[in-house]
Design a protein around this motif. Structure first.
Motif, PDB file in Angstrom:
ATOM      1  N   GLY A   8       0.828  -1.202   0.000  1.00 38.52           N
ATOM      2  CA  GLY A   8       0.000   0.000   0.000  1.00 38.52           C
ATOM      3  C   GLY A   8       0.856   1.243   0.000  1.00 38.52           C
ATOM      4  O   GLY A   8       2.025   1.212   0.396  1.00 38.52           O
ATOM      5  N   SER A   9       0.280   2.325  -0.426  1.00 33.98           N
ATOM      6  CA  SER A   9       1.013   3.597  -0.442  1.00 33.98           C
ATOM      7  C   SER A   9       1.217   4.096   0.981  1.00 33.98           C
ATOM      8  O   SER A   9       0.476   3.741   1.912  1.00 33.98           O
ATOM      9  CB  SER A   9       0.237   4.649  -1.241  1.00 33.98           C
ATOM     10  OG  SER A   9      -0.927   5.034  -0.526  1.00 33.98           O
ATOM     11  N   ARG A  10       2.211   4.941   1.136  1.00 35.92           N
ATOM     12  CA  ARG A  10       2.473   5.511   2.448  1.00 35.92           C
ATOM     13  C   ARG A  10       1.254   6.297   2.939  1.00 35.92           C
ATOM     14  O   ARG A  10       0.876   6.226   4.099  1.00 35.92           O
ATOM     15  CB  ARG A  10       3.712   6.418   2.375  1.00 35.92           C
ATOM     16  CG  ARG A  10       4.156   6.893   3.756  1.00 35.92           C
ATOM     17  CD  ARG A  10       4.573   8.363   3.747  1.00 35.92           C
ATOM     18  NE  ARG A  10       4.906   8.819   5.060  1.00 35.92           N
ATOM     19  CZ  ARG A  10       4.007   9.255   5.951  1.00 35.92           C
ATOM     20  NH1 ARG A  10       2.733   9.260   5.655  1.00 35.92           N
ATOM     21  NH2 ARG A  10       4.377   9.683   7.141  1.00 35.92           N
ATOM     22  N   ALA A  11       0.634   7.043   2.029  1.00 31.92           N
ATOM     23  CA  ALA A  11      -0.525   7.860   2.405  1.00 31.92           C
ATOM     24  C   ALA A  11      -1.686   6.994   2.899  1.00 31.92           C
ATOM     25  O   ALA A  11      -2.328   7.319   3.903  1.00 31.92           O
ATOM     26  CB  ALA A  11      -0.967   8.712   1.226  1.00 31.92           C
ATOM     27  N   LEU A  12      -1.957   5.904   2.207  1.00 34.28           N
ATOM     28  CA  LEU A  12      -3.054   5.026   2.605  1.00 34.28           C
ATOM     29  C   LEU A  12      -2.773   4.369   3.951  1.00 34.28           C
ATOM     30  O   LEU A  12      -3.642   4.335   4.829  1.00 34.28           O
ATOM     31  CB  LEU A  12      -3.301   3.954   1.543  1.00 34.28           C
ATOM     32  CG  LEU A  12      -4.381   2.921   1.864  1.00 34.28           C
ATOM     33  CD1 LEU A  12      -5.732   3.588   2.086  1.00 34.28           C
ATOM     34  CD2 LEU A  12      -4.457   1.882   0.776  1.00 34.28           C
ATOM     35  N   ILE A  13      -1.566   3.873   4.123  1.00 38.96           N
ATOM     36  CA  ILE A  13      -1.226   3.223   5.395  1.00 38.96           C
ATOM     37  C   ILE A  13      -1.238   4.233   6.536  1.00 38.96           C
ATOM     38  O   ILE A  13      -1.742   3.942   7.623  1.00 38.96           O
ATOM     39  CB  ILE A  13       0.122   2.489   5.274  1.00 38.96           C
ATOM     40  CG1 ILE A  13      -0.044   1.314   4.300  1.00 38.96           C
ATOM     41  CG2 ILE A  13       0.609   2.003   6.638  1.00 38.96           C
ATOM     42  CD1 ILE A  13       1.227   0.595   3.942  1.00 38.96           C
ATOM     43  N   LEU A  27       2.845   6.424  14.422  1.00 37.87           N
ATOM     44  CA  LEU A  27       2.846   6.929  13.052  1.00 37.87           C
ATOM     45  C   LEU A  27       4.198   7.550  12.691  1.00 37.87           C
ATOM     46  O   LEU A  27       4.613   7.516  11.531  1.00 37.87           O
ATOM     47  CB  LEU A  27       1.711   7.946  12.883  1.00 37.87           C
ATOM     48  CG  LEU A  27       1.364   8.408  11.494  1.00 37.87           C
ATOM     49  CD1 LEU A  27       1.069   7.239  10.568  1.00 37.87           C
ATOM     50  CD2 LEU A  27       0.160   9.343  11.538  1.00 37.87           C
ATOM     51  N   ALA A  28       4.908   8.053  13.687  1.00 34.31           N
ATOM     52  CA  ALA A  28       6.210   8.683  13.444  1.00 34.31           C
ATOM     53  C   ALA A  28       7.241   7.705  12.886  1.00 34.31           C
ATOM     54  O   ALA A  28       8.228   8.120  12.272  1.00 34.31           O
ATOM     55  CB  ALA A  28       6.741   9.295  14.742  1.00 34.31           C
ATOM     56  N   LEU A  29       7.038   6.415  13.053  1.00 30.37           N
ATOM     57  CA  LEU A  29       7.986   5.413  12.561  1.00 30.37           C
ATOM     58  C   LEU A  29       7.695   4.964  11.129  1.00 30.37           C
ATOM     59  O   LEU A  29       8.469   4.196  10.553  1.00 30.37           O
ATOM     60  CB  LEU A  29       7.979   4.187  13.475  1.00 30.37           C
ATOM     61  CG  LEU A  29       8.517   4.386  14.882  1.00 30.37           C
ATOM     62  CD1 LEU A  29       8.405   3.088  15.667  1.00 30.37           C
ATOM     63  CD2 LEU A  29       9.944   4.878  14.852  1.00 30.37           C
ATOM     64  N   LEU A  30       6.613   5.422  10.553  1.00 34.17           N
ATOM     65  CA  LEU A  30       6.205   4.939   9.236  1.00 34.17           C
ATOM     66  C   LEU A  30       7.246   5.213   8.152  1.00 34.17           C
ATOM     67  O   LEU A  30       7.553   4.336   7.344  1.00 34.17           O
ATOM     68  CB  LEU A  30       4.849   5.530   8.841  1.00 34.17           C
ATOM     69  CG  LEU A  30       4.209   4.950   7.591  1.00 34.17           C
ATOM     70  CD1 LEU A  30       4.005   3.445   7.723  1.00 34.17           C
ATOM     71  CD2 LEU A  30       2.875   5.627   7.325  1.00 34.17           C
ATOM     72  N   ASP A  31       7.817   6.406   8.136  1.00 34.12           N
ATOM     73  CA  ASP A  31       8.808   6.730   7.101  1.00 34.12           C
ATOM     74  C   ASP A  31      10.020   5.809   7.183  1.00 34.12           C
ATOM     75  O   ASP A  31      10.527   5.358   6.153  1.00 34.12           O
ATOM     76  CB  ASP A  31       9.242   8.193   7.192  1.00 34.12           C
ATOM     77  CG  ASP A  31       8.156   9.150   6.719  1.00 34.12           C
ATOM     78  OD1 ASP A  31       7.351   8.751   5.848  1.00 34.12           O
ATOM     79  OD2 ASP A  31       8.110  10.289   7.217  1.00 34.12           O
ATOM     80  N   SER A  32      10.479   5.511   8.393  1.00 35.03           N
ATOM     81  CA  SER A  32      11.640   4.624   8.524  1.00 35.03           C
ATOM     82  C   SER A  32      11.291   3.206   8.070  1.00 35.03           C
ATOM     83  O   SER A  32      12.136   2.498   7.516  1.00 35.03           O
ATOM     84  CB  SER A  32      12.170   4.612   9.954  1.00 35.03           C
ATOM     85  OG  SER A  32      11.243   4.021  10.846  1.00 35.03           O
ATOM     86  N   PHE A  34       9.109   2.425   5.671  1.00 35.36           N
ATOM     87  CA  PHE A  34       9.102   2.447   4.207  1.00 35.36           C
ATOM     88  C   PHE A  34      10.528   2.523   3.658  1.00 35.36           C
ATOM     89  O   PHE A  34      10.833   1.925   2.631  1.00 35.36           O
ATOM     90  CB  PHE A  34       8.249   3.604   3.666  1.00 35.36           C
ATOM     91  CG  PHE A  34       6.828   3.215   3.402  1.00 35.36           C
ATOM     92  CD1 PHE A  34       6.446   2.692   2.182  1.00 35.36           C
ATOM     93  CD2 PHE A  34       5.857   3.374   4.379  1.00 35.36           C
ATOM     94  CE1 PHE A  34       5.130   2.317   1.939  1.00 35.36           C
ATOM     95  CE2 PHE A  34       4.545   3.006   4.156  1.00 35.36           C
ATOM     96  CZ  PHE A  34       4.183   2.468   2.934  1.00 35.36           C
ATOM     97  N   ALA A  35      11.409   3.259   4.341  1.00 39.03           N
ATOM     98  CA  ALA A  35      12.799   3.368   3.885  1.00 39.03           C
ATOM     99  C   ALA A  35      13.512   2.017   3.967  1.00 39.03           C
ATOM    100  O   ALA A  35      14.346   1.699   3.115  1.00 39.03           O
ATOM    101  CB  ALA A  35      13.543   4.407   4.712  1.00 39.03           C
ATOM    102  N   ALA A  36      13.177   1.218   4.967  1.00 43.42           N
ATOM    103  CA  ALA A  36      13.845  -0.073   5.165  1.00 43.42           C
ATOM    104  C   ALA A  36      13.186  -1.214   4.381  1.00 43.42           C
ATOM    105  O   ALA A  36      13.791  -2.278   4.218  1.00 43.42           O
ATOM    106  CB  ALA A  36      13.847  -0.421   6.650  1.00 43.42           C
ATOM    107  N   LEU A  37      11.984  -0.989   3.887  1.00 47.59           N
ATOM    108  CA  LEU A  37      11.243  -2.051   3.210  1.00 47.59           C
ATOM    109  C   LEU A  37      11.922  -2.495   1.921  1.00 47.59           C
ATOM    110  O   LEU A  37      12.297  -1.678   1.085  1.00 47.59           O
ATOM    111  CB  LEU A  37       9.822  -1.566   2.881  1.00 47.59           C
ATOM    112  CG  LEU A  37       8.927  -2.552   2.130  1.00 47.59           C
ATOM    113  CD1 LEU A  37       8.638  -3.783   2.987  1.00 47.59           C
ATOM    114  CD2 LEU A  37       7.632  -1.867   1.732  1.00 47.59           C
ATOM    115  N   GLU A  38      12.090  -3.782   1.789  1.00 39.21           N
ATOM    116  CA  GLU A  38      12.579  -4.383   0.549  1.00 39.21           C
ATOM    117  C   GLU A  38      11.463  -5.270   0.025  1.00 39.21           C
ATOM    118  O   GLU A  38      11.348  -6.425   0.428  1.00 39.21           O
ATOM    119  CB  GLU A  38      13.840  -5.206   0.803  1.00 39.21           C
ATOM    120  CG  GLU A  38      15.023  -4.377   1.225  1.00 39.21           C
ATOM    121  CD  GLU A  38      16.276  -5.211   1.424  1.00 39.21           C
ATOM    122  OE1 GLU A  38      16.423  -6.252   0.741  1.00 39.21           O
ATOM    123  OE2 GLU A  38      17.093  -4.827   2.262  1.00 39.21           O
TER     124      GLU A  38
END
Length: 66
Positions: A8-13, A27-32, A34-38
């Motif tokens: 899913g997109s970052r916005a949707l999640i 929610l503050a951890l979401l960007d990290s 997505f950055a680590a997701l492979e």
């Protein structure tokens, strides 16, 4: 064994997480995350977009499993 990757997109999640009370992950951890997701490749998993409605999501998964 077959893995299903719910994508899913970052916005949707972020929107879904914000709508939940008492969620274990801030929610503050979401960007990290997505950055680590492979994301898995097509040979590793079935990837399905979580923007689909639940009936479509299940139907898509079942059709790709067969």
């Amino acid at each position: 064994m077959t893995f299903v990757h719910l994508s899913g997109s970052r916005a949707l999640i972020a929107a879904r997480m914000a709508a939940r009370s008492g969620h274990y992950m801030p929610l503050a951890l979401l960007d990290s995350q997505f950055a680590a997701l492979e994301p898995p490749g097509p040979e590793e998993a079935i990837t399905v977009d979580i923007a689909l409605g639940l009936p479509e999501l299940v139907e898509t998964i079942l059709s790709r499993l067969s």
